[in-house]
Design a protein around this motif. Structure first.
Motif, PDB file in Angstrom:
ATOM      1  N   ASP B 344       2.213   7.814   4.912  1.00  0.00           N
ATOM      2  CA  ASP B 344       1.691   6.569   5.519  1.00  0.00           C
ATOM      3  C   ASP B 344       0.437   6.112   4.775  1.00  0.00           C
ATOM      4  OD1 ASP B 344      -0.387   8.097   6.367  1.00  0.00           O
ATOM      5  OD2 ASP B 344       0.312   8.248   8.461  1.00  0.00           O
ATOM      6  N   CYS B 388       4.052   4.882  -0.592  1.00  0.00           N
ATOM      7  CA  CYS B 388       3.771   4.106   0.640  1.00  0.00           C
ATOM      8  C   CYS B 388       4.175   2.664   0.397  1.00  0.00           C
ATOM      9  CB  CYS B 388       2.313   4.240   1.060  1.00  0.00           C
ATOM     10  SG  CYS B 388       1.126   4.067  -0.271  1.00  0.00           S
ATOM     11  N   THR B 391       2.767  -0.622   2.409  1.00  0.00           N
ATOM     12  CA  THR B 391       1.343  -0.965   2.552  1.00  0.00           C
ATOM     13  C   THR B 391       0.965  -2.053   1.562  1.00  0.00           C
ATOM     14  OG1 THR B 391       0.836   0.734   0.949  1.00  0.00           O
ATOM     15  CG2 THR B 391       0.662   1.364   3.274  1.00  0.00           C
TER      16      THR B 391
END
Lengths: 98, 464
Positions: B344, B388, B391
């Motif tokens: 994450d 990720c 993002t």
């Protein structure tokens, strides 16, 4: 020659002694001995052998044996001569006494 | 006299025992006489130079068979035996050794053996050459296959000895003297060996000349191994000189931002042209791999290992850039490291921060062009960004306080944009990134030292 003499010294002394005995005996021995003709032939044979030896025509071991034989023979003759001459002196000295 | 003849006529009976004596004397003395004369003849020949001497004695006659090396030597040998006391005749079976034309001598080396062949002029010289070869090659076997022959050129031994000194410098090869011409071929044992041999050949005795010197140098090897577990880059092999050594070491420490450089390089002559350029470019490619091996052998560069992502693998396979020398070969064997699992945004941010703490993206001074030495850290940043994918990332550029603030702000933004361009080129979507230039407004260190200024010039990745 010096090599042959030094290598076979014992045998040469032996032949001189043999000759000495033979010469010693020959002075008083009775009988005729070899005839003149035979003696000449023998002398000629000896001379021929000496010539052959000096010419070195006999090869290898036979050549060596020939040289050895001749040198023994020469010593024998020297021994004979000395023996005969001494015996002769002994005999001639004792003769007047006898 | 008359008496003597009379006595002599009675001497003949003694001839019989004399003949017996003669027989015994001959029987006893023939073999000793032959042995004695054989020994004396052998002793007489001690001072003469002959080969394959055989003496056979028959009675007092000596058969002398031997190979002589000159007519004078042959005559001397025969005379020496002839003058041995007791020798009656000499059967001369001596002959001159054959004359070699041309006179050829070879010294051949393979891994475990040195073979000397061809002709040698004298038995003693043959022995000396064999001994010299033995001394030169230490443990290796020396096989003497030389035959004897006449016709050696003058100063042959000096030339052969000098060439035998060179045989130790060869890994394998052959040295030949043909009359006065010297031929060399093979592979030098060490770098510089070829040059050392060439230098030694200048001292060949008068009259001798080098017809061909085909001694090859061993490959010039440079190796680098990137070990991610030990976090080291081991450099081994050769560099041409101390300047190139320093340049390569500096370049390696800039390119490998997380690994420690273990420098085991040795300086040696014999490097191919453009060595420095090729090695620096290849080290740049190696720095982009997670693990890999670089082997530079003469003009061939082999690079194998795992790239961090597909785009980087293609890029590395494609080549080593426009500066890579034209006549060099590049053989990449690049695979792609299995992709790490997704994380994450918080973890991603942590990874970015860690990476940028270890190394930094460098630019050309006062410009927004990314220094090629930053390829490794950029690959790591891209690999992290791929983990990720959901993002958005703000790329922030910072400068030190030198120069005008307006210029600095513009420069920092351009640099941030350059990084984004690089990421997009690598396959990341442009929509995830925003560039922002802070100029010198957010220093992380004092701007009064060079060290502080260097810390302030930076790019930051901020996950939003």
């Amino acid at each position: 020659m010096p090599y042959l003499v030094s290598f076979h010294l014992g045998w040469l002394i032996g032949s001189v002694l043999l000759g000495f005995c033979m010469g010693w005996i020959s002075v008083v021995q009775r009988g005729n001995g070899t005839s003149k003709v035979t003696a000449r032939w023998l002398a000629a044979l000896a001379a021929a052998l000496v010539a052959v030896s000096f010419a070195r025509v006999v090869p290898g071991r036979f050549g060596y044996w020939l040289d050895l034989g001749l040198i023994l023979f020469a010593c024998y003759l020297v021994g004979c001569t000395i023996g005969a001459w001494l015996r002769d002196r002994v005999v001639s000295r004792s003769m007047p006494a006898a | 006299m008359q008496k003597l003849f009379r006595w002599a006529s009675k001497w003949w009976p003694g001839l019989i025992p004399l003949a017996v004596m003669w027989g015994f004397a001959a029987w006893n003395n023939t073999l000793p006489v032959e042995a004695d004369l054989s020994a004396r003849s052998t002793a007489a020949l001690k001072g003469t130079v002959l080969d394959k001497t055989r003496i056979a004695v028959d009675g007092r006659d000596v058969r002398l068979a031997a190979d002589a090396f000159s007519e004078e030597g042959r005559r001397d040998a025969v005379t020496a035996v002839e003058t041995v006391p007791g020798v009656r005749l000499v059967d001369d079976r001596t002959r001159l050794v054959p004359e070699a034309k041309p006179f050829v001598w070879n010294a051949e080396r393979d891994v475990v053996r040195v073979t000397l062949s061809g002709s040698a002029p004298l038995p003693s010289m043959k022995g000396r050459l064999t001994e010299a070869a033995r001394k030169e090659v230490g443990g290796a076997e020396v096989a003497d296959q030389m035959s004897l022959a006449r016709g050696a050129p003058p100063r042959f031994e000096a030339a052969a000895m000098l060439l035998l000194d060179q045989i130790g410098k060869l890994k394998d090869g052959k040295i030949t003297i043909t009359d006065t011409q010297v031929n060399l071929s093979g592979m030098a044992r060490e770098l510089g060996g070829r040059e050392a041999i060439a230098a030694a050949l200048k001292n060949l005795p008068e009259g001798f000349s080098v017809a061909a010197n085909d001694v090859k140098a061993p490959p010039y090897i440079f190796q680098a191994y990137k070990d991610p577990v030990a976090a080291t880059v081991a450099l081994t092999g050769y560099v041409p000189d101390n300047n190139v050594h320093a340049a390569i070491a500096t370049s390696a420490s800039r390119k490998f931002f997380t690994e420690k450089v273990v420098d085991n390089l040795k300086a040696s002559i014999g490097a191919p042209g453009s060595f420095n350029t090729a090695v620096v470019a290849a080290l740049g490619a190696l720095s982009r791999l997670s693990t890999g091996t670089l082997v530079v052998s003469d003009r061939e560069v082999k690079l194998s290992g795992d790239a961090l992502y597909e785009g980087a693998a293609n890029d590395i396979r494609a080549g080593l850039g426009k500066d890579f020398p034209k006549n060099w070969q590049y053989k990449p064997e690049i695979t792609v490291k299995p992709a790490a699992g997704p994380v994450d945004g918080t973890v991603c941010q942590q990874l970015f921060t860690d990476l940028l703490a270890k190394g930094k993206i460098r630019f050309v001074a006062k410009r927004a062009d990314i220094d090629p030495d930053s390829a490794a850290i950029l690959d790591h940043l891209i690999e992290t960004a791929l983990r990720c994918p959901n993002t958005n990332i703000e790329i922030a550029g910072h400068t030190d306080a030198d120069g005008e603030e307006g210029f600095n702000r513009a420069l920092s933004e351009k640099r941030a944009q350059a990084v984004i361009d690089y990421l997009v080129k690598a396959g990341l979507p442009a929509s995830r990134f925003t560039a922002i230039g802070h100029g010198s407004t957010q220093p992380v260190a004092g701007n009064d030292t060079d060290d502080g200024k260097a810390k302030n010039r930076r790019i930051e990745f901020l996950v939003r």
